[in-house]
Design a protein around this motif. Structure first.
Motif, PDB file in Angstrom:
ATOM      1  N   LEU A  32       0.829  -1.214   0.000  1.00 49.38           N
ATOM      2  CA  LEU A  32       0.000   0.000   0.000  1.00 49.38           C
ATOM      3  C   LEU A  32       0.860   1.260   0.000  1.00 49.38           C
ATOM      4  CD1 LEU A  32      -2.672  -1.256   2.514  1.00 49.38           C
ATOM      5  CD2 LEU A  32      -3.109  -0.659   0.113  1.00 49.38           C
ATOM      6  N   ARG A  33       1.984   1.224   0.703  1.00 50.37           N
ATOM      7  CA  ARG A  33       2.884   2.384   0.690  1.00 50.37           C
ATOM      8  C   ARG A  33       3.284   2.687  -0.749  1.00 50.37           C
ATOM      9  NH1 ARG A  33       8.118   1.453   3.276  1.00 50.37           N
ATOM     10  NH2 ARG A  33       8.337   3.717   3.296  1.00 50.37           N
ATOM     11  N   PHE A  38       3.402   6.599  -0.944  1.00 47.32           N
ATOM     12  CA  PHE A  38       3.949   7.000   0.361  1.00 47.32           C
ATOM     13  C   PHE A  38       3.281   8.255   0.920  1.00 47.32           C
ATOM     14  CE2 PHE A  38       6.987   4.991  -2.473  1.00 47.32           C
ATOM     15  CZ  PHE A  38       7.288   3.846  -1.766  1.00 47.32           C
ATOM     16  N   ARG A  39       1.988   8.381   0.634  1.00 51.12           N
ATOM     17  CA  ARG A  39       1.249   9.528   1.172  1.00 51.12           C
ATOM     18  C   ARG A  39      -0.206   9.131   1.412  1.00 51.12           C
ATOM     19  NH1 ARG A  39       1.248  13.186  -4.431  1.00 51.12           N
ATOM     20  NH2 ARG A  39       0.044  11.686  -5.618  1.00 51.12           N
ATOM     21  N   ASP A  75      -7.866  -4.901  -2.472  1.00 50.16           N
ATOM     22  CA  ASP A  75      -8.519  -3.820  -3.214  1.00 50.16           C
ATOM     23  C   ASP A  75      -9.456  -2.988  -2.339  1.00 50.16           C
ATOM     24  OD1 ASP A  75      -7.089  -4.690  -5.333  1.00 50.16           O
ATOM     25  OD2 ASP A  75      -8.789  -5.274  -6.586  1.00 50.16           O
ATOM     26  N   ASN A  76      -9.678  -3.444  -1.110  1.00 53.12           N
ATOM     27  CA  ASN A  76     -10.493  -2.658  -0.179  1.00 53.12           C
ATOM     28  C   ASN A  76      -9.622  -1.832   0.771  1.00 53.12           C
ATOM     29  OD1 ASN A  76     -13.010  -1.853   1.008  1.00 53.12           O
ATOM     30  ND2 ASN A  76     -12.596  -3.239   2.720  1.00 53.12           N
ATOM     31  N   LEU A  77      -8.317  -1.907   0.585  1.00 55.14           N
ATOM     32  CA  LEU A  77      -7.424  -1.230   1.532  1.00 55.14           C
ATOM     33  C   LEU A  77      -6.838   0.052   0.936  1.00 55.14           C
ATOM     34  CD1 LEU A  77      -5.504  -4.368   2.881  1.00 55.14           C
ATOM     35  CD2 LEU A  77      -7.517  -3.249   3.871  1.00 55.14           C
ATOM     36  N   LEU A  78      -6.752   1.053   1.776  1.00 52.60           N
ATOM     37  CA  LEU A  78      -6.178   2.342   1.373  1.00 52.60           C
ATOM     38  C   LEU A  78      -5.049   2.686   2.339  1.00 52.60           C
ATOM     39  CD1 LEU A  78      -9.527   4.328   0.958  1.00 52.60           C
ATOM     40  CD2 LEU A  78      -8.084   3.507  -0.918  1.00 52.60           C
ATOM     41  N   TYR A  79      -4.149   3.551   1.903  1.00 56.24           N
ATOM     42  CA  TYR A  79      -3.091   4.052   2.773  1.00 56.24           C
ATOM     43  C   TYR A  79      -3.508   5.449   3.216  1.00 56.24           C
ATOM     44  CZ  TYR A  79       1.762   4.329   4.456  1.00 56.24           C
ATOM     45  OH  TYR A  79       2.899   4.388   5.232  1.00 56.24           O
TER      46      TYR A  79
END
Ligand SMILES: [Zn+2]
Length: 201
Positions: A32-33, A38-39, A75-79
């Motif tokens: 995810l990073r 990286f934001r 696909d359900n994960l965000l950073y």
């Protein structure tokens, strides 16, 4: 004028990685990073702007309270940064990776933001991206970046550059494989090794 550091992506995000099968969602963190540069996908705060440990979360786009089975679905994960993740809470919101593009959210020099379409306006409201603290933080950050650009080039490159600890995704072995193996070639480390990673972004 180009507002360095707060330029949202040109187009909706298309996932480049597809790791599968980790039992705990935090194992997806290196993917995810890289996936989200990286934001924070909501407010664009960068790892390079502060401490990384404890400041970034793996966020479930569709909240666990609504879809418990989505806990480890990549696909359900965000950073996201901790503040945005907390503000989002268990709200069902338009997908920020799709909605928050340069066309849909405008960042002004005074640190305020403006949503263009309905979904962007809703995201800004739910995340409180226009509240006094966020705006002051953005305004200060824009000034620091502007000063660094003029007077302290190494600092500017640090603030707008990639982190040094780029994850080596080619070495990772997700238990269920990788549905988008070609994405490894597009990872920041692979680009860095080919000399294609820009010094700032
Ligand atoms: Zn954030």
């Amino acid at each position: 004028m180009m507002r360095s550091g707060f330029t949202y992506p040109d187009s909706p995000h298309r996932r480049r990685h597809g790791p599968l099968g980790y039992a705990d969602y935090d194992s997806y963190r290196p993917w995810l990073r890289d996936e989200f540069d990286f934001r924070c996908v909501f407010c664009l705060i960068r790892e390079q702007w502060g401490r990384v440990s404890g400041e970034f979360d793996v966020d479930h786009y569709i909240p666990l309270s609504i879809q418990p089975g989505g806990a480890t679905d990549y696909d359900n994960l965000l950073y996201a940064c901790r503040a945005c993740n907390a503000a989002k809470g268990s709200h069902l919101i338009p997908d920020p990776a799709v909605v928050l593009t340069a066309r849909e959210i405008v960042v002004y020099d005074d640190g305020t933001v403006e949503g263009i379409g309905e979904d962007a306006i809703r995201l800004i409201r739910v995340l409180d991206l226009n509240d006094v603290e966020y705006c002051r933080w953005r305004r200060t950050r824009l000034r620091i970046i502007d000063l660094a650009e003029r007077y302290d080039r190494p600092l500017f490159n640090q603030l707008l550059g990639f982190p040094e600890d780029l994850p080596d995704l080619a070495r990772l072995r997700p238990p269920g494989g990788n549905s988008r193996p070609d994405g490894i070639r597009e990872s920041s480390l692979a680009k860095h090794e080919r000399g294609e990673l820009p010094p700032t972004y």
